[in-house]
Design an enzyme around this catalytic site. Structure first.
Site, PDB file in Angstrom:
ATOM      1  N   ASN A   9      23.416 -28.721   1.477  1.00  0.00           N
ATOM      2  CA  ASN A   9      24.111 -27.543   1.640  1.00  0.00           C
ATOM      3  C   ASN A   9      25.578 -27.496   1.623  1.00  0.00           C
ATOM      4  O   ASN A   9      26.261 -27.997   2.468  1.00  0.00           O
ATOM      5  CB  ASN A   9      23.601 -26.948   3.112  1.00  0.00           C
ATOM      6  CG  ASN A   9      23.748 -25.524   3.504  1.00  0.00           C
ATOM      7  OD1 ASN A   9      24.443 -24.802   2.457  1.00  0.00           O
ATOM      8  ND2 ASN A   9      23.479 -25.082   4.414  1.00  0.00           N
ATOM      9  N   ARG A  98      20.825 -25.907  -1.573  1.00  0.00           N
ATOM     10  CA  ARG A  98      20.669 -24.370  -1.003  1.00  0.00           C
ATOM     11  C   ARG A  98      21.600 -23.776  -1.844  1.00  0.00           C
ATOM     12  O   ARG A  98      22.576 -24.031  -1.917  1.00  0.00           O
ATOM     13  CB  ARG A  98      21.136 -24.395   0.345  1.00  0.00           C
ATOM     14  CG  ARG A  98      21.217 -22.873   0.878  1.00  0.00           C
ATOM     15  CD  ARG A  98      21.650 -22.853   2.329  1.00  0.00           C
ATOM     16  NE  ARG A  98      21.601 -21.691   2.859  1.00  0.00           N
ATOM     17  CZ  ARG A  98      21.967 -21.197   3.986  1.00  0.00           C
ATOM     18  NH1 ARG A  98      22.216 -21.986   4.634  1.00  0.00           N
ATOM     19  NH2 ARG A  98      21.857 -19.898   4.461  1.00  0.00           N
ATOM     20  N   HIS A 186      19.562 -15.215   3.484  1.00  0.00           N
ATOM     21  CA  HIS A 186      18.873 -16.000   4.871  1.00  0.00           C
ATOM     22  C   HIS A 186      17.580 -16.309   4.451  1.00  0.00           C
ATOM     23  O   HIS A 186      16.554 -16.378   5.186  1.00  0.00           O
ATOM     24  CB  HIS A 186      19.070 -15.625   6.017  1.00  0.00           C
ATOM     25  CG  HIS A 186      20.469 -15.650   6.685  1.00  0.00           C
ATOM     26  ND1 HIS A 186      21.456 -14.351   7.282  1.00  0.00           N
ATOM     27  CD2 HIS A 186      21.405 -16.508   6.735  1.00  0.00           C
ATOM     28  CE1 HIS A 186      22.437 -14.923   7.710  1.00  0.00           C
ATOM     29  NE2 HIS A 186      22.572 -16.251   7.222  1.00  0.00           N
TER      30      HIS A 186
END
Ligand code: ADP
Length: 402
Positions: A9, A98, A186
């Site tokens: 990430n 991500r 999200h």
């Protein structure tokens, strides 16, 4: 020995990672770590990495003088070297990332190839502050280890199930066709929560649920039968709820005001709305809820920042409940949602008209169920975006190798 997978990430000056068993069944990471201060600066601030094992014990802590402009590359070389040395004999099956924006075409995780990189590069203008940092490490690893499979998991993907109206702005069609849409973010967190609900309450997993992801970034999502039908974040991760340093939904005319009357450039306005507003801007003190809670009894600005944060959540939940046509359950997650019982209690107090009844003892104890019987239920449930990525990776890599 079984293979491992690595989940990354990446941010502008940091890189979070976790190492999982590659079969995707493991519920917790074998290792997790954080590289910080990767940007380098004139003062020569060193970069640092700290790695902890699954039990939380620090197993590696190192600082080094970063070469400006090469921080992420140096971090990835160190990560791969450390992984090889520590997990002797265990193959790295792949790396999952991500990626904030998958655009409208990516409703599922995807194996990285040239065509995907070209497509994701084109989305940089839609998420200029995040997308380049997510793509950078993918590119570096492709150069260092061209044969290692990489999987991109998108924060927008989960929301592509939303009805067309929920994704549209009231703009002329040409702009909608260009991709000026409500994407929602999200998504990995919401997908994880949607997937865990059945283990808490099987009926609720099939019902109408609002999930409030309250971290530094904050948003809320309406789930129907585990699918996203509406969310508070829109074209960007700036929209919707008040956040740590982002303003959330704002009248667009404020932006004209800042440009015309305050003489700010568009880039300055963008940086300002992302990094100087929200809890930090209103309190004048901090973006950190723990700091604000401590200060609130004696600092009216800190108190008001929290009150506005809660008020905005209550208002937006009302809108999501309208999109769902009712409410069966409410879930709090992420740093504030999981840990701050006071925020949960204040939000639920604002939703009394929906019949949500707080169980104060259960809430103080951290849940998972924090409501009394009768009316919509309320929950505090931990999210795990990295585990969601690890599971996606094993599905994508399994599908490509069998
Ligand atoms: P990010 O969006 O950066 O992943 P997190 O999900 O880690 O953010 O959430 C960070 C927020 O959670 C901060 O405002 C922090 O103060 C808050 N937080 C973390 N632990 C607690 C706690 N025990 N009590 C209150 N707030 C907490």
């Amino acid at each position: 020995m079984s293979a491992v997978s690595i989940v990354l990430n990446a941010g502008s000056s940091s890189l979070k990672f976790q190492v999982f068993d590659a079969d995707g069944r493991a519920g917790t990471a074998l290792f997790r770590g954080l590289f910080e201060k990767l940007s380098g600066d004139a003062a020569g601030t060193p970069a640092r990495v700290r790695i902890r094992d699954g039990a939380g014990a620090t197993v590696h802590d190192e600082s080094w003088a970063v070469t400006p402009g090469h921080g992420h590359e140096e971090a990835l070389e160190r990560l791969l070297g450390w992984t090889r040395a520590t997990l002797q004999g265990r193959r790295v099956a792949g790396i999952g990332h991500r990626v904030v924006h998958g655009g409208r075409d990516h409703a599922a995780p995807a194996l990285v190839d040239d065509a995907l990189m070209d497509a994701l590069e084109k989305l940089v203008p839609l998420a200029p502050l995040h997308q380049p940092h997510n793509l950078g490490p993918i590119r570096i690893i492709r150069r260092l280890l061209p044969d290692l499979p990489q999987v991109a998991c998108f924060d927008t993907a989960f929301h592509r199930s939303q009805p067309e109206l929920a994704q549209m702005f009231a703009l002329p069609r040409a702009l909608t066709a260009q991709g000026v849409l409500r994407y929602g973010f999200h998504g990995l967190s919401y997908e994880f929560i949607a997937g865990s609900l059945a283990s808490y309450d099987p009926a609720l997993a099939r019902g109408r649920v609002v999930v409030a992801h309250l971290g530094n970034g904050a948003s809320a999502c309406a789930l129907e039968e585990g699918r996203s039908v509406a969310s508070t974040m829109g074209f960007s991760a700036l929209d919707g709820l008040m956040m740590g340093t982002r303003c959330g939904a704002i009248d667009p005319a404020v932006i004209f005001h800042l440009i015309r009357e305050e003489g700010m450039t568009p880039a300055a306005v963008e940086a300002f709305l992302y990094s100087q507003c929200g809890l930090l801007g209103v309190s004048g003190l901090s973006n950190d809820m723990r700091v604000l809670r401590e200060a609130a009894p004696t600092d009216p600005d800190a108190r008001q920042a929290i009150d506005l944060f809660v008020y905005r959540i209550v208002r937006e939940i009302g809108s999501l409940v309208a999109a769902l046509g009712g409410l069966d359950g409410l879930v709090f997650t992420a740093g504030i949602g999981e840990n701050d019982a006071a925020t949960r209690a204040e939000v639920i107090a604002g939703l009394a008209h929906l019949g949500v009844a707080l169980d104060a003892d259960a809430n103080a104890a951290g849940g998972p169920r924090i409501s009394r019987a009768g009316g919509p239920s309320a929950w505090a449930i931990p999210t795990d975006e990295e585990l969601a990525i690890a599971r996606h990776m094993s599905a994508v890599l399994g599908a490509t190798t069998h």
